[in-house]
Motif scaffolding. Sequence first.
Motif, PDB file in Angstrom:
ATOM      1  N   ALA A 131      18.986  42.173  23.356  1.00  0.00           N
ATOM      2  CA  ALA A 131      18.144  42.060  22.204  1.00  0.00           C
ATOM      3  C   ALA A 131      18.536  42.106  20.604  1.00  0.00           C
ATOM      4  CB  ALA A 131      16.857  42.091  23.073  1.00  0.00           C
ATOM      5  N   LEU A 132      19.204  43.420  20.883  1.00  0.00           N
ATOM      6  CA  LEU A 132      18.467  43.583  19.262  1.00  0.00           C
ATOM      7  C   LEU A 132      19.893  43.037  18.261  1.00  0.00           C
ATOM      8  CD1 LEU A 132      19.393  45.345  16.580  1.00  0.00           C
ATOM      9  CD2 LEU A 132      19.546  46.988  18.146  1.00  0.00           C
ATOM     10  N   GLU A 133      21.132  42.963  19.646  1.00  0.00           N
ATOM     11  CA  GLU A 133      22.330  42.522  19.011  1.00  0.00           C
ATOM     12  C   GLU A 133      21.935  41.136  19.369  1.00  0.00           C
ATOM     13  OE1 GLU A 133      25.496  42.868  22.329  1.00  0.00           O
ATOM     14  OE2 GLU A 133      25.579  45.999  21.284  1.00  0.00           O
ATOM     15  N   ASP A 134      21.835  40.689  19.749  1.00  0.00           N
ATOM     16  CA  ASP A 134      21.409  38.374  19.783  1.00  0.00           C
ATOM     17  C   ASP A 134      20.187  39.155  18.370  1.00  0.00           C
ATOM     18  OD1 ASP A 134      21.896  36.457  20.474  1.00  0.00           O
ATOM     19  OD2 ASP A 134      19.116  36.598  21.475  1.00  0.00           O
ATOM     20  N   SER A 135      19.657  39.457  18.288  1.00  0.00           N
ATOM     21  CA  SER A 135      19.245  39.335  16.662  1.00  0.00           C
ATOM     22  C   SER A 135      20.044  39.696  15.124  1.00  0.00           C
ATOM     23  CB  SER A 135      18.142  40.250  16.669  1.00  0.00           C
ATOM     24  OG  SER A 135      16.634  39.435  16.925  1.00  0.00           O
ATOM     25  N   VAL A 136      20.787  40.249  15.534  1.00  0.00           N
ATOM     26  CA  VAL A 136      21.687  40.532  13.943  1.00  0.00           C
ATOM     27  C   VAL A 136      23.260  39.795  13.694  1.00  0.00           C
ATOM     28  CG1 VAL A 136      23.106  42.221  13.243  1.00  0.00           C
ATOM     29  CG2 VAL A 136      21.178  42.488  14.438  1.00  0.00           C
ATOM     30  N   GLU A 137      23.024  38.827  15.394  1.00  0.00           N
ATOM     31  CA  GLU A 137      23.995  37.709  15.085  1.00  0.00           C
ATOM     32  C   GLU A 137      23.391  36.798  14.399  1.00  0.00           C
ATOM     33  OE1 GLU A 137      25.478  37.663  19.327  1.00  0.00           O
ATOM     34  OE2 GLU A 137      26.344  39.634  19.427  1.00  0.00           O
ATOM     35  N   TYR A 138      21.820  36.479  15.003  1.00  0.00           N
ATOM     36  CA  TYR A 138      21.205  35.282  14.837  1.00  0.00           C
ATOM     37  C   TYR A 138      21.401  35.247  12.979  1.00  0.00           C
ATOM     38  CZ  TYR A 138      18.266  31.693  14.685  1.00  0.00           C
ATOM     39  OH  TYR A 138      17.712  29.666  13.965  1.00  0.00           O
ATOM     40  N   ALA A 139      20.507  36.594  12.729  1.00  0.00           N
ATOM     41  CA  ALA A 139      20.400  36.954  11.367  1.00  0.00           C
ATOM     42  C   ALA A 139      21.177  36.656  10.482  1.00  0.00           C
ATOM     43  CB  ALA A 139      19.212  38.063  11.415  1.00  0.00           C
ATOM     44  N   LYS A 140      22.538  36.564  11.142  1.00  0.00           N
ATOM     45  CA  LYS A 140      23.625  36.366   9.960  1.00  0.00           C
ATOM     46  C   LYS A 140      23.857  35.250   9.594  1.00  0.00           C
ATOM     47  CE  LYS A 140      25.759  40.830  11.447  1.00  0.00           C
ATOM     48  NZ  LYS A 140      26.906  41.926  12.190  1.00  0.00           N
ATOM     49  N   VAL A 141      23.959  34.413  10.420  1.00  0.00           N
ATOM     50  CA  VAL A 141      24.339  33.180  10.791  1.00  0.00           C
ATOM     51  C   VAL A 141      22.273  31.948  10.332  1.00  0.00           C
ATOM     52  CG1 VAL A 141      26.426  33.504  12.219  1.00  0.00           C
ATOM     53  CG2 VAL A 141      24.210  32.588  12.733  1.00  0.00           C
ATOM     54  N   ARG A 142      21.779  32.483  10.635  1.00  0.00           N
ATOM     55  CA  ARG A 142      20.223  31.806  10.615  1.00  0.00           C
ATOM     56  C   ARG A 142      20.085  31.298   9.336  1.00  0.00           C
ATOM     57  NH1 ARG A 142      17.581  27.494   8.932  1.00  0.00           N
ATOM     58  NH2 ARG A 142      16.038  27.064  10.975  1.00  0.00           N
ATOM     59  N   GLN A 143      20.455  30.558   8.062  1.00  0.00           N
ATOM     60  CA  GLN A 143      20.380  30.997   6.202  1.00  0.00           C
ATOM     61  C   GLN A 143      18.832  29.613   6.169  1.00  0.00           C
ATOM     62  OE1 GLN A 143      23.009  29.942   3.509  1.00  0.00           O
ATOM     63  NE2 GLN A 143      24.422  30.877   4.379  1.00  0.00           N
ATOM     64  N   GLN A 144      18.429  29.965   5.356  1.00  0.00           N
ATOM     65  CA  GLN A 144      16.795  29.819   4.935  1.00  0.00           C
ATOM     66  C   GLN A 144      16.927  29.932   3.625  1.00  0.00           C
ATOM     67  OE1 GLN A 144      14.947  26.961   5.939  1.00  0.00           O
ATOM     68  NE2 GLN A 144      14.375  28.354   7.423  1.00  0.00           N
ATOM     69  N   PHE A 145      16.916  29.283   2.468  1.00  0.00           N
ATOM     70  CA  PHE A 145      16.225  29.323   1.107  1.00  0.00           C
ATOM     71  C   PHE A 145      17.971  29.562   0.474  1.00  0.00           C
ATOM     72  CE2 PHE A 145      12.448  30.593   2.753  1.00  0.00           C
ATOM     73  CZ  PHE A 145      11.388  29.504   2.172  1.00  0.00           C
ATOM     74  N   GLY A 146      19.547  28.933   1.315  1.00  0.00           N
ATOM     75  CA  GLY A 146      20.316  29.296   0.954  1.00  0.00           C
ATOM     76  C   GLY A 146      21.041  30.847   1.202  1.00  0.00           C
ATOM     77  N   ARG A 147      19.662  31.659   2.266  1.00  0.00           N
ATOM     78  CA  ARG A 147      20.233  32.738   2.700  1.00  0.00           C
ATOM     79  C   ARG A 147      20.504  33.514   4.028  1.00  0.00           C
ATOM     80  NH1 ARG A 147      16.706  36.588  -1.592  1.00  0.00           N
ATOM     81  NH2 ARG A 147      17.698  38.168  -0.063  1.00  0.00           N
ATOM     82  N   PRO A 148      21.449  34.095   4.680  1.00  0.00           N
ATOM     83  CA  PRO A 148      21.271  34.183   5.823  1.00  0.00           C
ATOM     84  C   PRO A 148      19.911  34.996   6.474  1.00  0.00           C
ATOM     85  CG  PRO A 148      22.987  34.968   4.578  1.00  0.00           C
ATOM     86  CD  PRO A 148      22.293  34.432   3.304  1.00  0.00           C
ATOM     87  N   ILE A 149      18.781  34.440   6.955  1.00  0.00           N
ATOM     88  CA  ILE A 149      18.061  35.148   7.057  1.00  0.00           C
ATOM     89  C   ILE A 149      17.680  37.166   7.048  1.00  0.00           C
ATOM     90  CG2 ILE A 149      16.767  33.598   8.193  1.00  0.00           C
ATOM     91  CD1 ILE A 149      16.722  34.700  10.677  1.00  0.00           C
ATOM     92  N   GLY A 150      18.929  37.160   7.459  1.00  0.00           N
ATOM     93  CA  GLY A 150      18.799  38.617   7.426  1.00  0.00           C
ATOM     94  C   GLY A 150      19.263  39.826   6.627  1.00  0.00           C
TER      95      GLY A 150
END
Length: 344
Positions: A220-239
């Motif tokens: 679950a941790l790895e899934d979050s980190v992977e998603y946070a690297k690619v999902r963008q909001q306000f022109g930046r990765p949410i991570g």
Amino acid sequence: MDLTLGPEETAVRDAIRGVLAERLPLASVRAVAGAEPGIDEALWREAGGLGWFGLGLPEAVGGAGYGAAEEMLLFIELGRALTPGPWLATVLAAHALAATPGLVEAHRAVLAGTLRIALVDDPADALADGARLTGVARGVPDAGAAGGYLVLGGGTIRYLPAATHGLALERGPSIDPTRRLGDVRFDGVAGAPLAGDAAALRTLATLLAAGEAVGVAERALEDSVEYAKVRQQFGRPIGSFQAVKHRCADMAVRAEVARSLTTFAAVALAEGETATPRLVAAAKALATDAALANAADNVQNHGGMGFTWEADAHLYLKRAWLLEHVLGTRAAHLDALAVPWRAE
């Protein structure tokens, strides 16, 4: 006590992870869960050929000659992959049947992956009616996919083939689509106790359930980190946002602490430490808590899509909730740990 993985343990872990990644990616998990009998039979046979079910048994009885620590690694990987099927009960049956001369063929079938076993957990011996079993065991994981049942009581272990006269199965709903539940009815079923130590087998079972929860927490941790690297909001990765960073950091701490304590408990069990039952109880409570919290945070990190069926985040949360009720809840284990300090 060395808690780090040596070259041999690392090789065992990597081999298991490689097979599961190739044979059972999450798309395949969904497909297996949506079909009958709810398991990947080819993977099950392959696991038997690779010696997974006898990983902790001596070579003299058909095992691989490893111990509890390697079995724990197996269940961490099974948890990471959300692997469907009654793995826990089948591994326990490999231990329980090993010392029973009259069940040699059943033991061979378990080790080969051709006989699957479901676990009926009866710690209070509520099903015991003299020499027979009477009553209903509710919510038995993967009962419908099993060819036999291992009844783990407070002081006895019994093995019953699924075709035993007086046994009946009623399938029911499950919160976890990858692990189906069923009610098993015993109508005066005769079942001679096996020779094994029920308390020792329960300790091993609880440790392996904790290992599976660690796997859920880590993935679950790895899934979050992977998603946070690619999902963008306000022109930046949410991570890059502090709130998401902090949540992922908390997830990492939970996963690492759960793995450390579960590994400590596994090594203590392998070395025969007297504190093993307490360590295992603590590991189960902490690992389940980490799995539930990390899986819930993973849903949050995925935002609105984390609540959808198409996202995989909910599958980890559902497996974590099911593991909460396997071999004792967090509250039950914490109560047991508190007994020495409880006022008379």
